[in-house]
Write an enzyme that holds these catalytic residues in place. Structure first.
Site, PDB file in Angstrom:
ATOM      1  CE  LYS A  99      -3.108   2.738   2.791  1.00 46.83           C
ATOM      2  NZ  LYS A  99      -3.921   2.868   4.012  1.00 46.83           N
ATOM      3  N   GLY A 160      -8.334   9.025   9.033  1.00 41.58           N
ATOM      4  CA  GLY A 160      -8.743   9.162  10.432  1.00 41.58           C
ATOM      5  C   GLY A 160      -9.785  10.206  10.699  1.00 41.58           C
ATOM      6  CB  ALA A 187      -8.176   7.189   4.007  1.00 42.12           C
ATOM      7  N   GLY A 188     -10.792   7.776   5.660  1.00 41.11           N
ATOM      8  CA  GLY A 188     -11.831   8.767   5.924  1.00 41.11           C
ATOM      9  C   GLY A 188     -13.185   8.196   6.291  1.00 41.11           C
ATOM     10  CG  ASN A 209      -6.688   1.221  11.337  1.00 39.67           C
ATOM     11  OD1 ASN A 209      -5.531   0.900  11.127  1.00 39.67           O
ATOM     12  ND2 ASN A 209      -7.164   1.112  12.560  1.00 39.67           N
ATOM     13  CB  THR A 210      -9.561   5.693  12.539  1.00 35.32           C
ATOM     14  OG1 THR A 210      -8.219   5.812  12.062  1.00 35.32           O
ATOM     15  CG2 THR A 210      -9.712   6.502  13.807  1.00 35.32           C
TER      16      THR A 210
END
Lengths: 261, 66
Positions: A99, A160, A187-188, A209-210
């Site tokens: 990645k 995040g 992301a986001g 993830n977050t």
């Protein structure tokens, strides 16, 4: 829908959720999130080892799941750093998947499109399968494709941030333009509904993830994301109706009681 | 001889190759990868990579990532 498995090269993934492994309250919490959501791949990184063996202990948690890993070049601001990190990741994790993150701005963590393209070209020449973390820019997607990227990973919003899909128009346009390309929103993402929306657009997977690791109950949230991604995918395959400006009665009016013309 | 390992200055006895440093610092059995002065060095090259004073060595291992 076993026939609807996503393949990366020759590897058939067991789901369309790509799950990050960072920021969980404990190793157990990470393990439970993986168990519950059964991700298609998990992302990992490299950091300085202090000879205490923390890296090996972390790897011992993950390897028993037998899920493909996608190492990242997180935190790299230059092409050279990213290429060297990718080489180290290939040796440690035994995979040519990377990645690729080349960050251009430390406030938004926005990818540097110029560095990203240069690093992608170099890594592809060295035999890597590059998963570029990119903005939703069409031309960048085209250049990365020409460079040899089989997968594109436009951001939904800054890493995040939990904002979801900041620019659905651009994301839809990428999907329409790159019909055969594996596209992943990366992301986001903040809520399962964001992931479902990306899948309903026809994206092939969602990387997050977050939203899971910082949830009050990471395992439960991971499960919710897994369901949302499946629901979004099945909705996409079933064929969504076109949105209309005006109402259209779903119940037939013919022979309704008290009907008169 | 002075070698910078993960940003920390370390004194080692010369002459020295990369494998010597990895062994002296307790990394031999670990799942690691190494870069010297910003360039990746494959495991097979550790003993063939002689170090000089001031070399910067990065030793990395798996960690959580998003």
């Amino acid at each position: 829908m076993s026939e609807d498995r996503l393949k990366i090269g020759e590897v058939e993934l067991r789901s369309r959720l790509f799950l990050g492994t960072a920021g969980y309250p404990s190793p157990d919490a990470l393990g439970r999130a993986i168990e519950v959501s059964d991700p298609g791949l998990i992302t990992v990184s490299l950091r300085r080892e202090n000879a205490g063996g923390s890296g090996q202990r972390f790897w011992d948690i993950l390897k028993d799941f037998d899920i493909p890993v996608l190492p990242n070049t997180a935190g790299c601001f230059s092409v050279k750093e990213a290429v060297t990190t990718a080489e180290m990741a290939r040796e440690v994790f035994g995979t040519n998947w990377i990645k690729l993150e080349v960050i251009g701005d430390d406030y938004t963590l926005q990818p540097d499109p110029f560095g990203l393209l240069e690093a992608a070209e170099e890594l592809i020449a060295r035999g890597f399968e590059v998963f570029p973390y990119m903005t939703d820019d069409l031309i960048l997607g085209e250049r990365l494709s020409v460079a040899g990227c089989h997968i594109l990973m436009p951001w939904g919003a800054p890493i995040g941030s939990g904002r979801g899909l900041n620019n659905p128009y651009a994301l839809k346009f990428l999907r329409e333009r790159f019909v055969q390309k594996t596209l992943v929103v990366d992301a986001g993402i903040g809520a399962p509904s964001h992931a479902a929306a990306a899948m309903e657009m026809g994206y092939d997977a969602v990387l997050l993830n977050t939203a899971v690791s910082k949830a009050v109950d990471p395992a439960a949230m991971a499960g919710a994301f897994a369901k949302a991604i499946t629901a979004g995918r099945e909705g996409y395959l079933a064929g969504l109706i076109e949105a209309q400006e005006k109402a259209t009665a779903s119940t037939p009016l013919l022979d309704k009681p008290f009907w008169h013309q | 001889m002075r070698v910078i390992i993960n940003g920390k200055e370390t004194r080692c006895e010369a002459p020295l190759n990369l494998y010597d440093v990895i062994e002296q610092q307790g990394y031999v059995e670990m799942l690691i990868a190494v870069a010297r002065n910003g360039e990746f060095v494959p495991k097979t090259q550790y003993k063939l990579t002689d170090l000089i004073d001031g070399d910067q060595i990065e030793i990395v291992a798996p960690q959580q990532g998003g």
